[in-house]
Design a protein around this motif. Structure first.
Motif, mmCIF file in Angstrom:
data_model
loop_
_atom_site.group_PDB
_atom_site.id
_atom_site.type_symbol
_atom_site.label_atom_id
_atom_site.label_comp_id
_atom_site.label_asym_id
_atom_site.label_seq_id
_atom_site.Cartn_x
_atom_site.Cartn_y
_atom_site.Cartn_z
ATOM 1 N N LEU A 198 0.831 -1.205 0.000
ATOM 2 C CA LEU A 198 0.000 0.000 0.000
ATOM 3 C C LEU A 198 0.864 1.253 0.000
ATOM 4 O O LEU A 198 0.623 2.186 -0.765
ATOM 5 N N GLU A 199 1.897 1.272 0.843
ATOM 6 C CA GLU A 199 2.778 2.437 0.911
ATOM 7 C C GLU A 199 3.518 2.645 -0.405
ATOM 8 O O GLU A 199 3.635 3.771 -0.889
ATOM 9 N N ALA A 200 3.997 1.579 -1.002
ATOM 10 C CA ALA A 200 4.697 1.687 -2.282
ATOM 11 C C ALA A 200 3.773 2.232 -3.361
ATOM 12 O O ALA A 200 4.154 3.118 -4.139
ATOM 13 N N TYR A 201 2.537 1.740 -3.402
ATOM 14 C CA TYR A 201 1.551 2.211 -4.380
ATOM 15 C C TYR A 201 1.231 3.690 -4.164
ATOM 16 O O TYR A 201 1.193 4.480 -5.103
ATOM 17 N N GLU A 202 1.021 4.062 -2.915
ATOM 18 C CA GLU A 202 0.708 5.459 -2.593
ATOM 19 C C GLU A 202 1.855 6.387 -2.990
ATOM 20 O O GLU A 202 1.625 7.467 -3.531
ATOM 21 N N ARG A 203 3.099 5.963 -2.761
ATOM 22 C CA ARG A 203 4.253 6.773 -3.149
ATOM 23 C C ARG A 203 4.311 6.962 -4.665
ATOM 24 O O ARG A 203 4.614 8.053 -5.145
ATOM 25 N N VAL A 204 4.033 5.905 -5.406
ATOM 26 C CA VAL A 204 4.042 5.997 -6.870
ATOM 27 C C VAL A 204 2.971 6.968 -7.344
ATOM 28 O O VAL A 204 3.222 7.831 -8.191
ATOM 29 N N VAL A 205 1.768 6.853 -6.808
ATOM 30 C CA VAL A 205 0.666 7.736 -7.213
ATOM 31 C C VAL A 205 0.979 9.187 -6.856
ATOM 32 O O VAL A 205 0.772 10.089 -7.675
ATOM 33 N N VAL A 206 1.503 9.431 -5.666
ATOM 34 C CA VAL A 206 1.848 10.803 -5.263
ATOM 35 C C VAL A 206 2.932 11.360 -6.180
ATOM 36 O O VAL A 206 2.853 12.512 -6.615
ATOM 37 N N SER A 207 3.927 10.562 -6.510
ATOM 38 C CA SER A 207 4.985 11.022 -7.421
ATOM 39 C C SER A 207 4.430 11.345 -8.799
ATOM 40 O O SER A 207 4.827 12.339 -9.422
ATOM 41 N N GLN A 208 3.500 10.522 -9.291
ATOM 42 C CA GLN A 208 2.871 10.789 -10.583
ATOM 43 C C GLN A 208 2.080 12.101 -10.542
ATOM 44 O O GLN A 208 2.153 12.906 -11.475
ATOM 45 N N LYS A 209 1.329 12.319 -9.484
ATOM 46 C CA LYS A 209 0.552 13.557 -9.357
ATOM 47 C C LYS A 209 1.469 14.770 -9.250
ATOM 48 O O LYS A 209 1.180 15.821 -9.817
ATOM 49 N N LEU A 210 2.583 14.616 -8.537
ATOM 50 C CA LEU A 210 3.554 15.694 -8.422
ATOM 51 C C LEU A 210 4.093 16.059 -9.805
ATOM 52 O O LEU A 210 4.160 17.249 -10.157
ATOM 53 N N ASN A 211 4.436 15.072 -10.594
ATOM 54 C CA ASN A 211 4.914 15.337 -11.955
ATOM 55 C C ASN A 211 3.841 16.008 -12.807
ATOM 56 O O ASN A 211 4.134 16.929 -13.574
ATOM 57 N N GLU A 212 2.597 15.551 -12.653
ATOM 58 C CA GLU A 212 1.469 16.162 -13.375
ATOM 59 C C GLU A 212 1.336 17.647 -13.030
ATOM 60 O O GLU A 212 1.195 18.495 -13.916
ATOM 61 N N PHE A 213 1.363 17.962 -11.733
ATOM 62 C CA PHE A 213 1.246 19.356 -11.299
ATOM 63 C C PHE A 213 2.410 20.190 -11.809
ATOM 64 O O PHE A 213 2.223 21.316 -12.261
ATOM 65 N N ARG A 214 3.619 19.632 -11.741
ATOM 66 C CA ARG A 214 4.780 20.388 -12.213
ATOM 67 C C ARG A 214 4.694 20.686 -13.707
ATOM 68 O O ARG A 214 5.039 21.783 -14.146
ATOM 69 N N ARG A 215 4.246 19.711 -14.501
ATOM 70 C CA ARG A 215 4.077 19.947 -15.941
ATOM 71 C C ARG A 215 3.010 21.005 -16.190
ATOM 72 O O ARG A 215 3.165 21.875 -17.050
ATOM 73 N N PHE A 216 1.922 20.952 -15.446
ATOM 74 C CA PHE A 216 0.853 21.938 -15.593
ATOM 75 C C PHE A 216 1.343 23.339 -15.221
ATOM 76 O O PHE A 216 1.076 24.312 -15.925
ATOM 77 N N ILE A 217 2.098 23.413 -14.123
ATOM 78 C CA ILE A 217 2.619 24.708 -13.674
ATOM 79 C C ILE A 217 3.579 25.281 -14.718
ATOM 80 O O ILE A 217 3.453 26.439 -15.118
ATOM 81 N N THR A 218 4.536 24.483 -15.161
ATOM 82 C CA THR A 218 5.539 25.009 -16.092
ATOM 83 C C THR A 218 4.995 25.203 -17.500
ATOM 84 O O THR A 218 5.432 26.107 -18.204
#
Length: 103
Positions: free
Chosen positions: A47-67
């Protein structure tokens, strides 16, 4: 993988069961990995590994949207109240996701 859905008395694949439906139906947590695919009732480490992957994906999504969208908008309209608000909020979200992903 097949799961027996007791409440509706029908067979569903885990692929048919989204995270929202699983949560509202009282199902155990739903995770996905390349090795195993979808899995219900994963252990704590999975569960923790999955949650970390999803959070990292969302972080990348937000960064692409911001930039790619918000930063050029802010540069073109630096005094716009809306763009100031969205920049502040998205920077807050980015900081929070970054903290979660790096912990």
């Amino acid at each position: 993988m097949w799961c027996r859905c007791v409440r509706t008395r029908r067979r569903v694949t885990v692929l048919d069961l989204g995270e929202d439906e699983a949560a509202s139906g009282g199902w155990p947590p739903l995770t996905w990995t390349r090795q195993v695919g979808y899995q219900l009732g994963a252990d704590r480490a999975a569960l923790e590994a999955y949650e970390r992957v999803v959070v990292s994906q969302k972080l990348n999504e937000f960064r692409r949207f911001i930039t790619g969208t918000v930063a050029p908008h802010a540069a073109a309209h630096p005094n716009d109240k809306w763009v100031k608000h969205i920049v502040a909020q998205l920077n807050s979200i980015e900081a929070t996701l970054d903290l979660i992903a790096s912990s």
